[in-house]
Design a protein around this motif. Structure first.
Motif, PDB file in Angstrom:
ATOM      1  N   PRO A   6      18.398   7.309  50.070  1.00 21.24           N
ATOM      2  CA  PRO A   6      18.554   7.873  50.531  1.00 21.24           C
ATOM      3  C   PRO A   6      20.003   9.308  50.618  1.00 21.24           C
ATOM      4  O   PRO A   6      19.826   9.814  51.775  1.00 21.24           O
ATOM      5  CB  PRO A   6      19.229   7.166  52.031  1.00 21.24           C
ATOM      6  CG  PRO A   6      20.171   5.563  50.356  1.00 21.24           C
ATOM      7  CD  PRO A   6      19.040   6.638  49.399  1.00 21.24           C
ATOM      8  N   GLY A   7      20.364   8.749  49.493  1.00 21.03           N
ATOM      9  CA  GLY A   7      21.862  10.147  49.574  1.00 21.03           C
ATOM     10  C   GLY A   7      23.055   9.605  49.401  1.00 21.03           C
ATOM     11  O   GLY A   7      23.307   8.901  50.717  1.00 21.03           O
ATOM     12  N   ALA A   8      23.919   9.999  48.987  1.00 17.75           N
ATOM     13  CA  ALA A   8      25.157   9.079  48.506  1.00 17.75           C
ATOM     14  C   ALA A   8      25.631  10.088  49.476  1.00 17.75           C
ATOM     15  O   ALA A   8      25.629  11.093  49.570  1.00 17.75           O
ATOM     16  CB  ALA A   8      25.253   9.375  47.295  1.00 17.75           C
ATOM     17  N   TRP A   9      26.856   9.578  50.606  1.00 16.84           N
ATOM     18  CA  TRP A   9      27.806  10.705  51.107  1.00 16.84           C
ATOM     19  C   TRP A   9      28.900  10.412  50.883  1.00 16.84           C
ATOM     20  O   TRP A   9      29.399   9.541  50.775  1.00 16.84           O
ATOM     21  CB  TRP A   9      27.578  10.080  52.619  1.00 16.84           C
ATOM     22  CG  TRP A   9      27.189   8.726  53.303  1.00 16.84           C
ATOM     23  CD1 TRP A   9      27.159   8.142  53.430  1.00 16.84           C
ATOM     24  CD2 TRP A   9      28.541   8.728  53.557  1.00 16.84           C
ATOM     25  NE1 TRP A   9      27.006   6.529  54.040  1.00 16.84           N
ATOM     26  CE2 TRP A   9      28.298   7.488  54.543  1.00 16.84           C
ATOM     27  CE3 TRP A   9      29.137   9.197  54.528  1.00 16.84           C
ATOM     28  CZ2 TRP A   9      29.418   6.433  54.895  1.00 16.84           C
ATOM     29  CZ3 TRP A   9      30.423   8.963  55.778  1.00 16.84           C
ATOM     30  CH2 TRP A   9      30.692   7.331  55.690  1.00 16.84           C
ATOM     31  N   THR A  10      29.787  10.805  51.898  1.00 15.70           N
ATOM     32  CA  THR A  10      30.870  11.254  51.754  1.00 15.70           C
ATOM     33  C   THR A  10      31.117  11.653  52.989  1.00 15.70           C
ATOM     34  O   THR A  10      30.477  12.220  53.554  1.00 15.70           O
ATOM     35  CB  THR A  10      31.618  11.240  50.443  1.00 15.70           C
ATOM     36  OG1 THR A  10      33.613  11.533  50.458  1.00 15.70           O
ATOM     37  CG2 THR A  10      31.616  13.455  50.489  1.00 15.70           C
ATOM     38  N   THR A  11      32.802  11.702  53.326  1.00 18.82           N
ATOM     39  CA  THR A  11      33.286  12.504  54.574  1.00 18.82           C
ATOM     40  C   THR A  11      34.426  13.453  54.004  1.00 18.82           C
ATOM     41  O   THR A  11      35.516  13.200  53.148  1.00 18.82           O
ATOM     42  CB  THR A  11      34.549  12.053  55.228  1.00 18.82           C
ATOM     43  OG1 THR A  11      33.366  10.556  55.610  1.00 18.82           O
ATOM     44  CG2 THR A  11      34.620  12.666  57.068  1.00 18.82           C
ATOM     45  N   LEU A  12      34.409  15.251  54.692  1.00 21.55           N
ATOM     46  CA  LEU A  12      34.883  15.991  53.366  1.00 21.55           C
ATOM     47  C   LEU A  12      36.616  16.519  55.079  1.00 21.55           C
ATOM     48  O   LEU A  12      36.338  16.574  56.620  1.00 21.55           O
ATOM     49  CB  LEU A  12      34.635  17.362  53.873  1.00 21.55           C
ATOM     50  CG  LEU A  12      35.732  18.900  53.535  1.00 21.55           C
ATOM     51  CD1 LEU A  12      36.341  18.348  52.296  1.00 21.55           C
ATOM     52  CD2 LEU A  12      34.799  20.037  53.539  1.00 21.55           C
TER      53      LEU A  12
END
Length: 315
Positions: free
Chosen positions: A232-238
């Motif tokens: 599902p895709g690794a995510w982070t917050t910019l």
């Protein structure tokens, strides 16, 4: 019995192998679209209908009408791949029983997402296991296991495709063994199997599971990203000064052991159109990513279209 594309590999192998598949069981069609007004069939259903196979889609596995219909096919054997937990009245129905094709080397990685977790945990080997279904999830007697190597650069899509084909062949071999023994086949209780190190679980993955922890060592973050790529895709917050936080999915990274960094985890470093993020030990290069509402792109294109990245941080 199966639902996603992974299960199609085994069904296709059984059909093309000349086995008599009397029926296919899959999940009910899934509502899609803005208002859920359209129904989308599973990949298994699509293939089954192309082959002219009867398809059963029970809402509940204990539904009396479904059980009566399933029993009417008088199947000798049931094969389960990426489906759902079955009640005893279903798995005990065929005279030869029911076996499952699991995408891991049991007893390691019992659960719903064994492929993802094997890559996330940096395993160099995984595989497929066929086992007889019993009362508990992924605990039945093992019929056979086939190993599969995971290259260090491989993402979960590569492992998924490899195990889909390996699992299909393992299913054919298992059917042959069961038929040759008229239902009697040597199977080993998982409690009797030797295991190196602790047992790892493979629970279902949710959105929050996929958030990157930049305080981990770079190798751990690297494995985490490829274990969730492309789905599902690794995510982070910019986070950038004067800008609203932006969710970013990360699909490909590169280890840079020579690039040590004294800053805090999540700090961004930009060098010659290359994007690095500080981890718990070294910098990690981000090669492919996707901002919310945008297309997937390489780091250079991302930097060209995004202001203030070099002074921001990932959280």
């Amino acid at each position: 019995m199966g639902t996603p594309e992974f299960a199609v590999g085994t069904l296709k192998a059984l059909v093309e192998g000349g086995y008599r598949v009397v029926a296919v069981v899959t999940q009910p069609d899934k509502p899609v679209g803005r208002h859920g007004s359209q129904l989308q069939p599973s990949e298994v259903k699509r293939y089954a209908l192309e082959q002219g196979l009867p398809v059963l889609q029970p809402e509940k596995m204990r539904d009396p009408d479904f059980l009566e219909q399933l029993r009417s096919y008088e199947a000798d054997l049931q094969v389960v791949v990426a489906f759902r937990m079955l009640p005893e009245v279903v798995w005990d129905m065929p005279r030869f029983g029911t076996f499952n094709v699991h995408a891991a080397l049991l007893p390691q990685y019992r659960g719903a997402a064994p492929i993802n977790w094997a890559v996330i945990n940096g395993e160099t080997t995984t595989g497929v296991t066929t086992f007889f279904v019993d009362h508990d999830i992924d605990t039945g007697r093992v019929i056979l296991r086939r190993p599969f190597d995971i290259p260090d650069e491989a993402d979960v899509e590569y492992v998924y495709d490899g195990l889909m084909h390996l699992g299909a062949q393992a299913a054919l071999d298992t059917v042959d063994m069961i038929v040759a023994g008229d239902g009697r086949v040597e199977a080993i209780a998982q409690e009797e199997m030797a295991v190196d190190g602790p047992l790892h679980a493979a629970p279902k993955i949710f959105k929050e599971t996929c958030r990157i922890d930049w305080s981990l060592p770079s190798k751990r973050v690297y494995d985490f990203v490829r274990g969730l790529s492309p789905y599902p895709g690794a995510w982070t917050t910019l986070c950038r000064e004067g800008e609203a936080p932006l969710v970013v999915k990360v699909y490909k990274t590169a280890k840079c052991p020579e690039k040590t960094w004294a800053g805090q985890p999540g700090e961004i470093v930009v060098e010659k159109n290359r994007l690095y993020v500080s981890t718990g030990d070294t910098l990690l290069r981000i090669d492919t990513l996707q901002a919310a509402g945008k297309k997937r792109m390489d780091a250079a294109a991302f930097l060209n279209g995004m202001r203030g990245v070099d002074s921001g941080r990932m959280e």
